[in-house]
Write a protein that holds these residues in place. Structure first.
Motif, short mmCIF file in Angstrom:
data_model
loop_
_atom_site.label_atom_id
_atom_site.label_comp_id
_atom_site.label_asym_id
_atom_site.label_seq_id
_atom_site.Cartn_x
_atom_site.Cartn_y
_atom_site.Cartn_z
N LYS A 39 41.28 41.43 27.34
CA LYS A 39 41.68 41.97 28.29
C LYS A 39 40.18 41.57 28.70
O LYS A 39 39.06 40.97 28.43
CB LYS A 39 40.98 43.41 27.78
N THR A 40 40.40 41.63 30.56
CA THR A 40 39.17 41.74 31.31
C THR A 40 37.81 42.98 31.20
O THR A 40 38.37 44.00 30.21
CB THR A 40 40.31 41.98 32.58
N PRO A 41 36.70 42.86 31.71
CA PRO A 41 35.71 43.60 31.16
C PRO A 41 35.63 44.67 32.38
O PRO A 41 36.13 44.76 32.69
CB PRO A 41 34.59 42.57 31.19
N LYS A 42 35.41 45.85 31.02
CA LYS A 42 34.64 47.32 32.08
C LYS A 42 34.16 46.80 32.91
O LYS A 42 32.97 46.93 32.40
CB LYS A 42 34.85 48.07 31.29
N LEU A 43 34.38 46.43 34.31
CA LEU A 43 33.26 45.66 35.62
C LEU A 43 34.06 46.30 36.35
O LEU A 43 35.48 45.70 36.97
CB LEU A 43 32.81 44.54 35.33
N ASP A 44 33.73 46.69 37.95
CA ASP A 44 33.68 46.73 38.51
C ASP A 44 34.01 45.08 39.24
O ASP A 44 32.72 44.26 39.63
CB ASP A 44 33.26 47.24 39.75
N GLU A 71 40.83 41.00 38.36
CA GLU A 71 41.17 43.05 38.59
C GLU A 71 41.37 43.29 39.42
O GLU A 71 42.26 44.39 39.59
CB GLU A 71 39.45 43.83 38.45
N PRO A 72 40.96 42.97 40.76
CA PRO A 72 41.46 44.08 42.20
C PRO A 72 43.31 43.18 42.23
O PRO A 72 43.31 43.34 43.20
CB PRO A 72 41.02 43.18 43.35
N GLY A 73 43.87 42.73 41.32
CA GLY A 73 45.48 42.79 41.20
C GLY A 73 45.85 41.41 41.37
O GLY A 73 46.75 41.25 42.22
N LEU A 74 45.04 40.48 41.48
CA LEU A 74 45.20 38.62 41.95
C LEU A 74 45.27 37.96 40.06
O LEU A 74 44.58 38.51 39.57
CB LEU A 74 43.94 38.61 42.44
N ILE A 75 46.19 37.22 39.95
CA ILE A 75 45.52 35.70 39.27
C ILE A 75 45.82 34.31 40.26
O ILE A 75 46.75 34.25 40.66
CB ILE A 75 47.23 35.62 38.73
N SER A 76 44.83 34.08 40.19
CA SER A 76 44.80 33.24 41.58
C SER A 76 44.65 31.75 40.69
O SER A 76 43.77 31.55 39.21
CB SER A 76 43.46 32.99 41.63
N CYS A 77 45.04 30.75 40.90
CA CYS A 77 45.06 29.94 40.19
C CYS A 77 43.65 28.58 40.32
O CYS A 77 43.44 27.79 41.48
CB CYS A 77 46.45 28.04 40.53
N ASN A 106 39.51 49.67 39.99
CA ASN A 106 38.12 50.19 38.63
C ASN A 106 38.05 50.67 37.92
O ASN A 106 38.89 51.28 37.25
CB ASN A 106 37.52 50.82 39.82
N ASN A 107 38.85 48.88 36.82
CA ASN A 107 39.39 49.90 35.65
C ASN A 107 37.73 50.67 34.69
O ASN A 107 37.89 50.79 33.50
CB ASN A 107 39.19 48.22 34.58
N VAL A 108 36.89 51.02 35.27
CA VAL A 108 35.42 51.49 34.92
C VAL A 108 35.92 53.08 34.99
O VAL A 108 36.03 53.65 34.06
CB VAL A 108 34.18 51.06 35.98
N MET A 109 36.91 53.09 35.48
CA MET A 109 37.23 54.54 36.22
C MET A 109 38.22 55.33 35.91
O MET A 109 38.90 56.39 35.20
CB MET A 109 37.39 54.97 36.92
#
Length: 272
Positions: A39-44, A71-77, A106-109
């Motif tokens: 999981k990505t961290p709970k961090l904005d 977190e903002p819906g991206l997978i970057s190469c 924002n997965n913190v929320m």
């Protein structure tokens, strides 16, 4: 619904909706901690660390050895993309990335962002079956996949309980590459920092979905991107499966990219 429960609803005068119901398990590939996801961290505006790929992934003619899940819906190469408000494609900063739903998550929320790379035979068999169904003219057997899932994620500044669930799956056989974008539930389009409404998650600069090659020339916008229509992406498709978009992405020309705007699905009426 069990027959007895249905009987009670009918005799009570309740209206029963008999519209077909999509099965979550049939649209989304398995995800979560029981699938050994990270999981990505709970961090904005948080991000994964650098993910070194066990199998290179070819995207727009270039082979990539690492990914970042943002977190903002991206997978970057190979490089991180820090921006949370989407800009129109193509971007001039040289960043190649896939975005199933670029918006100010924002997965913190609320919610979680899961990801894993895998060679699990059961998942690869399912991915292979799907690709063979949608691209019967392309001989394909998946040998690797990467699955990232945004599960019931909230938006920045949210004053609601709205959550979005969507997924991106990357797959290759080392020669041919595909991306599968799955949209299960989209309830909001915009965070407050992108001028969205705190109570509705709508307005402002809505989410963007598509691909950016990083060469300032090659890109693809899923129709409806950065308009209020993007909230209907669970009902549109380029493979006749509402909520699913699939593309062959190893060459400069994306295969499977429609040239017209999609139609919103009405029962089985879906963009082909």
């Amino acid at each position: 619904m069990k027959p007895f429960s249905l009987f009670l609803l009918l005799i009570s005068g309740a209206v029963v909706d008999f519209q077909p119901v999509r099965e979550k398990e049939s649209l989304l590939y398995p995800y979560g901690l029981d699938q050994h996801d990270q999981k990505t961290p709970k961090l904005d505006d948080g991000t994964s660390g650098k993910i070194s790929l066990t199998t290179p992934f070819t995207f727009y003619g270039k082979e990539h050895q690492s990914l970042y899940v943002r977190e903002p819906g991206l997978i970057s190469c190979d490089t991180r993309v820090s921006q949370y408000t989407p800009d129109p494609f193509p971007l001039a900063d040289g960043s190649p990335f896939v975005t199933p739903f670029w918006a100010d998550v924002n997965n913190v929320m609320g919610g979680d962002v899961f990801y894993r790379q895998t060679t699990d035979p059961a998942l690869l068999a399912r991915v292979t079956e799907d690709i063979n169904r949608y691209f019967p003219e392309v001989p394909y057997a998946a040998t690797w996949a990467f699955v990232a899932t945004w599960d019931n994620v909230a938006y920045y500044g949210s004053e609601s309980n709205k959550g979005n669930t969507f997924q991106a799956a990357l797959t290759t056989n080392t020669e041919t590459s595909f991306i599968i974008l799955n949209y299960w539930d989209i309830q909001w389009t915009t965070g407050v920092a992108s001028d969205g409404d705190a109570e509705t998650g709508l307005g402002g600069t809505p989410a963007h979905a598509g691909f950016n090659s990083g060469d300032e020339t090659n890109f693809y916008n899923i129709p409806g991107s950065q308009t209020e229509a993007i909230i209907n992406i669970t009902k549109t498709s380029n493979v006749n499966v509402p909520g699913r978009w699939v593309f062959q992405v190893n060459d400069l020309e994306l295969i499977g990219a429609p040239t017209e705007a999609p139609k919103v699905a009405n029962s089985n009426n879906c963009w082909l």
